[in-house]
Scaffold this motif. Sequence first.
Motif, short mmCIF file in Angstrom:
data_model
loop_
_atom_site.label_atom_id
_atom_site.label_comp_id
_atom_site.label_asym_id
_atom_site.label_seq_id
_atom_site.Cartn_x
_atom_site.Cartn_y
_atom_site.Cartn_z
N SER A 11 8.69 -28.72 -12.32
CA SER A 11 8.31 -27.64 -13.53
C SER A 11 9.20 -26.78 -13.56
O SER A 11 9.29 -26.04 -14.60
CB SER A 11 7.18 -27.53 -13.44
OG SER A 11 6.33 -26.25 -14.09
N SER A 12 9.59 -26.17 -12.63
CA SER A 12 10.76 -25.09 -12.66
C SER A 12 11.94 -25.50 -13.01
O SER A 12 12.52 -24.81 -14.37
CB SER A 12 10.83 -24.43 -11.43
OG SER A 12 9.37 -23.50 -11.13
N LEU A 16 14.04 -23.98 -16.64
CA LEU A 16 14.98 -23.86 -16.86
C LEU A 16 15.76 -24.16 -17.24
O LEU A 16 17.08 -24.24 -17.88
CB LEU A 16 15.83 -23.90 -14.79
CG LEU A 16 16.94 -22.91 -14.43
CD1 LEU A 16 16.90 -21.54 -15.39
CD2 LEU A 16 17.93 -22.66 -13.43
N ALA A 17 16.05 -25.89 -17.91
CA ALA A 17 16.49 -26.70 -18.32
C ALA A 17 16.51 -26.60 -19.82
O ALA A 17 17.84 -26.54 -20.46
CB ALA A 17 16.25 -27.66 -18.21
N ALA A 18 15.16 -26.33 -20.17
CA ALA A 18 15.23 -25.61 -21.93
C ALA A 18 15.33 -24.82 -21.98
O ALA A 18 16.71 -24.36 -23.45
CB ALA A 18 13.47 -25.63 -21.45
N ALA A 86 2.37 -17.47 -16.20
CA ALA A 86 3.68 -19.01 -16.06
C ALA A 86 4.94 -18.94 -15.15
O ALA A 86 4.86 -17.85 -14.75
CB ALA A 86 4.50 -19.18 -17.82
N PRO A 87 5.76 -19.86 -14.38
CA PRO A 87 6.45 -19.33 -13.81
C PRO A 87 7.73 -18.67 -14.79
O PRO A 87 7.41 -18.67 -15.90
CB PRO A 87 6.93 -21.37 -13.39
CG PRO A 87 6.63 -21.73 -13.99
CD PRO A 87 5.29 -20.95 -15.66
N LEU A 88 8.49 -18.10 -13.70
CA LEU A 88 9.90 -17.25 -14.00
C LEU A 88 10.46 -17.69 -15.14
O LEU A 88 11.13 -17.41 -16.25
CB LEU A 88 10.23 -16.23 -13.19
CG LEU A 88 11.30 -15.23 -13.31
CD1 LEU A 88 10.43 -14.18 -14.05
CD2 LEU A 88 11.55 -15.25 -12.03
N THR A 89 11.00 -18.88 -14.73
CA THR A 89 12.12 -20.01 -15.40
C THR A 89 10.89 -20.33 -17.05
O THR A 89 12.41 -20.24 -17.69
CB THR A 89 11.99 -21.43 -14.81
OG1 THR A 89 11.08 -22.13 -14.13
CG2 THR A 89 13.07 -20.70 -13.65
#
Length: 195
Positions: A11-12, A16-18, A86-89
Amino acid sequence: MSSLTAPSPSSSRHWLAAALALFLLQIVVLYAMGRLPICECGYVKLWEGGVNSSGNSQHLSDWYTPSHIIHGFLFYGLAWLLFRRAPLTARLSFPVLIEAAWEVLENTPIVIDRYRTATMALGYSGDSILNSAMDTIFMAVGFFAAARLPIWLTVAIAIGFELLTGWIIRDNLTLNVLMLLWPVDAVRDWQAALG
């Protein structure tokens, strides 16, 4: 952490890819708009210290770099308020979207003309793609710094950046926003006296 709140590594990576995709989209759109990849001078500098020079907003960094770092501080706070769980990424994708959109808007003729008429950027012709991309990277640096630093230190750095650039170049994030949205003749006269 429970499995409900801990982000999975995949998910992270997706978030990050987004963020990276948004960053690359910014570059592609600027290229499609006809922005120059690098300074018209034909070379790349690490630092451009001249504010009213043709190299300003063309190289890797300049006196407006601290403003973009402050963007990252502010966007970290906003993302934390809106997407706290939400995660940091995932939270990073939101500021990259905002910064990328601003970088594209900032390089449209209407905003370039506004800068020329309302701010101290009399000869501003827009950013090179390199400079615009670096502005987004410096925003991300500010974002990650705000995620790691105590709030008091983040605020102190932001105030320090504003005071330093205000003193040295008579411009900073606060004055830039003020003059772009609601120009004040006294501020314009004070900035013009820098010569």
